[in-house]
Design a protein around this motif. Structure first.
Motif, PDB file in Angstrom:
ATOM      1  N   GLY A 148     -21.972 -31.470  24.586  1.00  0.00           N
ATOM      2  CA  GLY A 148     -21.694 -32.686  25.071  1.00  0.00           C
ATOM      3  C   GLY A 148     -22.297 -32.672  26.373  1.00  0.00           C
ATOM      4  N   ASN A 149     -22.673 -34.017  26.884  1.00  0.00           N
ATOM      5  CA  ASN A 149     -22.971 -34.124  28.314  1.00  0.00           C
ATOM      6  C   ASN A 149     -22.566 -35.277  28.904  1.00  0.00           C
ATOM      7  OD1 ASN A 149     -24.914 -35.708  27.030  1.00  0.00           O
ATOM      8  ND2 ASN A 149     -26.714 -34.755  28.151  1.00  0.00           N
ATOM      9  N   ASP A 150     -22.676 -35.603  30.277  1.00  0.00           N
ATOM     10  CA  ASP A 150     -22.577 -36.798  31.024  1.00  0.00           C
ATOM     11  C   ASP A 150     -23.021 -36.665  32.367  1.00  0.00           C
ATOM     12  OD1 ASP A 150     -20.714 -39.215  30.771  1.00  0.00           O
ATOM     13  OD2 ASP A 150     -20.342 -38.488  32.598  1.00  0.00           O
ATOM     14  N   ILE A 151     -23.735 -37.951  32.527  1.00  0.00           N
ATOM     15  CA  ILE A 151     -24.278 -37.867  33.849  1.00  0.00           C
ATOM     16  C   ILE A 151     -23.898 -39.243  34.507  1.00  0.00           C
ATOM     17  CG2 ILE A 151     -26.213 -39.359  33.455  1.00  0.00           C
ATOM     18  CD1 ILE A 151     -28.033 -37.220  35.209  1.00  0.00           C
ATOM     19  N   VAL A 152     -23.576 -38.944  35.954  1.00  0.00           N
ATOM     20  CA  VAL A 152     -22.963 -40.137  36.662  1.00  0.00           C
ATOM     21  C   VAL A 152     -23.900 -40.177  37.926  1.00  0.00           C
ATOM     22  CG1 VAL A 152     -21.169 -40.822  38.351  1.00  0.00           C
ATOM     23  CG2 VAL A 152     -20.545 -39.595  36.419  1.00  0.00           C
ATOM     24  N   ASP A 153     -24.560 -41.422  38.010  1.00  0.00           N
ATOM     25  CA  ASP A 153     -25.399 -41.847  39.119  1.00  0.00           C
ATOM     26  C   ASP A 153     -24.389 -42.246  40.315  1.00  0.00           C
ATOM     27  OD1 ASP A 153     -26.770 -43.396  41.023  1.00  0.00           O
ATOM     28  OD2 ASP A 153     -28.237 -44.240  39.611  1.00  0.00           O
ATOM     29  N   LEU A 154     -24.320 -41.349  41.525  1.00  0.00           N
ATOM     30  CA  LEU A 154     -23.389 -41.515  42.430  1.00  0.00           C
ATOM     31  C   LEU A 154     -23.521 -42.804  43.197  1.00  0.00           C
ATOM     32  CD1 LEU A 154     -23.387 -37.906  43.825  1.00  0.00           C
ATOM     33  CD2 LEU A 154     -21.489 -38.902  42.423  1.00  0.00           C
TER      34      LEU A 154
ATOM     35  N   LEU B 249     -26.657 -37.136  24.288  1.00  0.00           N
ATOM     36  CA  LEU B 249     -27.452 -38.157  25.302  1.00  0.00           C
ATOM     37  C   LEU B 249     -26.530 -38.621  26.307  1.00  0.00           C
ATOM     38  CD1 LEU B 249     -29.795 -40.419  23.326  1.00  0.00           C
ATOM     39  CD2 LEU B 249     -30.630 -38.592  24.724  1.00  0.00           C
ATOM     40  N   THR B 250     -27.038 -38.855  27.528  1.00  0.00           N
ATOM     41  CA  THR B 250     -26.161 -39.650  28.590  1.00  0.00           C
ATOM     42  C   THR B 250     -27.101 -40.334  29.490  1.00  0.00           C
ATOM     43  OG1 THR B 250     -24.599 -39.369  30.438  1.00  0.00           O
ATOM     44  CG2 THR B 250     -25.956 -37.555  30.055  1.00  0.00           C
ATOM     45  N   HIS B 251     -26.753 -41.403  29.888  1.00  0.00           N
ATOM     46  CA  HIS B 251     -27.397 -42.062  30.911  1.00  0.00           C
ATOM     47  C   HIS B 251     -26.702 -43.118  31.764  1.00  0.00           C
ATOM     48  CE1 HIS B 251     -27.361 -46.294  29.041  1.00  0.00           C
ATOM     49  NE2 HIS B 251     -27.235 -45.511  28.152  1.00  0.00           N
ATOM     50  N   HIS B 252     -26.955 -42.972  33.121  1.00  0.00           N
ATOM     51  CA  HIS B 252     -26.049 -43.994  34.041  1.00  0.00           C
ATOM     52  C   HIS B 252     -27.140 -44.243  35.076  1.00  0.00           C
ATOM     53  CE1 HIS B 252     -22.561 -44.489  37.216  1.00  0.00           C
ATOM     54  NE2 HIS B 252     -22.762 -45.516  36.262  1.00  0.00           N
ATOM     55  N   GLY B 253     -27.120 -45.516  35.601  1.00  0.00           N
ATOM     56  CA  GLY B 253     -28.059 -46.020  36.711  1.00  0.00           C
ATOM     57  C   GLY B 253     -29.572 -45.503  36.570  1.00  0.00           C
ATOM     58  N   ARG B 254     -29.861 -44.600  37.535  1.00  0.00           N
ATOM     59  CA  ARG B 254     -31.171 -43.898  37.665  1.00  0.00           C
ATOM     60  C   ARG B 254     -31.534 -42.995  36.709  1.00  0.00           C
ATOM     61  NH1 ARG B 254     -30.996 -42.708  43.425  1.00  0.00           N
ATOM     62  NH2 ARG B 254     -28.898 -42.469  42.964  1.00  0.00           N
ATOM     63  N   PHE B 255     -30.497 -42.117  36.028  1.00  0.00           N
ATOM     64  CA  PHE B 255     -30.611 -40.898  35.462  1.00  0.00           C
ATOM     65  C   PHE B 255     -30.514 -40.979  34.104  1.00  0.00           C
ATOM     66  CE2 PHE B 255     -29.669 -40.477  39.916  1.00  0.00           C
ATOM     67  CZ  PHE B 255     -30.804 -39.801  40.323  1.00  0.00           C
TER      68      PHE B 255
ATOM     69  N   TYR C 184     -30.558 -35.183  28.261  1.00  0.00           N
ATOM     70  CA  TYR C 184     -30.208 -34.711  26.942  1.00  0.00           C
ATOM     71  C   TYR C 184     -29.798 -33.401  26.948  1.00  0.00           C
ATOM     72  CZ  TYR C 184     -34.008 -31.964  26.039  1.00  0.00           C
ATOM     73  OH  TYR C 184     -35.119 -30.903  26.009  1.00  0.00           O
ATOM     74  N   VAL C 185     -28.834 -33.020  25.884  1.00  0.00           N
ATOM     75  CA  VAL C 185     -28.532 -31.415  25.908  1.00  0.00           C
ATOM     76  C   VAL C 185     -28.591 -31.263  24.266  1.00  0.00           C
ATOM     77  CG1 VAL C 185     -25.890 -31.755  25.716  1.00  0.00           C
ATOM     78  CG2 VAL C 185     -27.005 -29.870  26.155  1.00  0.00           C
ATOM     79  N   MET C 186     -29.233 -30.141  23.936  1.00  0.00           N
ATOM     80  CA  MET C 186     -29.382 -29.851  22.424  1.00  0.00           C
ATOM     81  C   MET C 186     -29.045 -28.378  22.348  1.00  0.00           C
ATOM     82  SD  MET C 186     -32.720 -30.534  19.991  1.00  0.00           S
ATOM     83  CE  MET C 186     -33.743 -29.017  20.875  1.00  0.00           C
ATOM     84  N   GLN C 187     -28.172 -28.190  21.342  1.00  0.00           N
ATOM     85  CA  GLN C 187     -27.665 -26.955  21.172  1.00  0.00           C
ATOM     86  C   GLN C 187     -28.905 -25.981  20.528  1.00  0.00           C
ATOM     87  OE1 GLN C 187     -23.680 -26.959  19.430  1.00  0.00           O
ATOM     88  NE2 GLN C 187     -24.185 -24.756  18.069  1.00  0.00           N
TER      89      GLN C 187
END
Lengths: 84, 181
Positions: free
Chosen positions: B3-9, B165-171, B174-177
């Motif tokens: 699983g993945n997660d991105i945070v646009d600070l 998949l993750t998206h937030h703001g400008r970013f 993806y991560v794939m096993q």
């Protein structure tokens, strides 16, 4: 509190966090906060805190788990109001 | 499982007020709150822990085919290890001035992951990467199942490869096993 009044109050609360305005226009009981309204998961806690303030209730962790749709939120708010 | 997660600070700063009364208390365990508040960079710690929780939750939800639930306090972070109802995940977090990005995985899972600027369509970029890897793939698209979990369609067939998949703001990322044969 009538169901319609509750729904309208809830709509006002969630509006600032909604990223898909189309979903807000077509809001029904089945609307999903994340799937349909694209509310950021870190903002769901703001919805919960706003609900607590607006209705002067406390949403415990168990109730919070389910607060992902309009329907579930209304049921939880109604149950908490009845406990008061 | 992954699983993945991105945070646009920058966006997080305007979207969330982590100092709001009750905010930390509803999302983080007592130990996590202490860890955040005793840090010299509490805001960064908030988003590091949050992205780990989110990434682990996505891996967990996919692993056990779970319906969505909002259970931030049942997702417990201890350094890079995240535990959800006795299931354990290892997370890797990347921090820059612009974003925080976490990948969570069941121990020993291998993966490929990339971060993109959201101005570039992630699906298009992913296609380019995959086309380079395999000449047998001609058609790729992203879909979501009933629980909102994404999967990849390869040549019109649903791939079993765990994908997040993750998206937030400008970013976006993806991560794939990675399949180890």
């Amino acid at each position: 509190m009538a169901n319609e009044e509750l729904l309208s109050k809830l709509k006002t609360i969630i509006a600032p966090y909604v990223q898909n305005q189309e979903g807000l226009k077509n809001l029904t009981e089945n609307t999903d906060f994340i799937k349909d309204l694209e509310i950021n998961s870190a903002n769901l806690v703001d919805v919960i805190l706003d609900v607590e303030d607006e209705f002067d209730i406390e949403i415990d962790n168990e109730s919070m788990e389910k607060m992902l749709t309009v329907k579930a939120s209304i049921e939880i708010i109604e149950a908490k109001l009845a406990e008061k | 499982m992954i699983g993945n997660d991105i945070v646009d600070l920058q966006l997080a700063k305007t979207q969330s007020n982590w100092r709001r009364k009750g905010w930390l208390q509803k999302l983080f365990t007592k130990e996590e709150q202490q860890y955040i508040l005793s840090s010299t960079a509490p805001e960064l710690q908030v988003w590091m822990l949050w992205s780990r929780k989110e990434a682990a939750y996505k891996a967990h939800q996919r692993r056990f085919c779970l319906q969505p639930r909002y259970i931030p306090k049942k997702i417990v972070c201890k350094e890079e290890i995240v535990t959800i109802e006795e299931a354990v995940y290892r997370t890797t977090t990347q921090c820059t001035q612009q974003y925080v990005y976490s990948v969570a995985r069941v121990m020993d899972t291998h993966y490929n992951s990339e971060i993109y600027d959201t101005e570039i369509d992630i699906q298009t970029r992913f296609q380019q990467t995959m086309f380079k890897k395999s000449k047998e793939i001609s058609l790729i698209s992203f879909k979501k199942d009933i629980n909102g979990i994404p999967f990849v369609m390869l040549n019109g067939v649903r791939s079993k490869i765990p994908f997040s998949l993750t998206h937030h703001g400008r970013f976006a990322a993806y991560v794939m096993q990675r399949q180890v044969l």
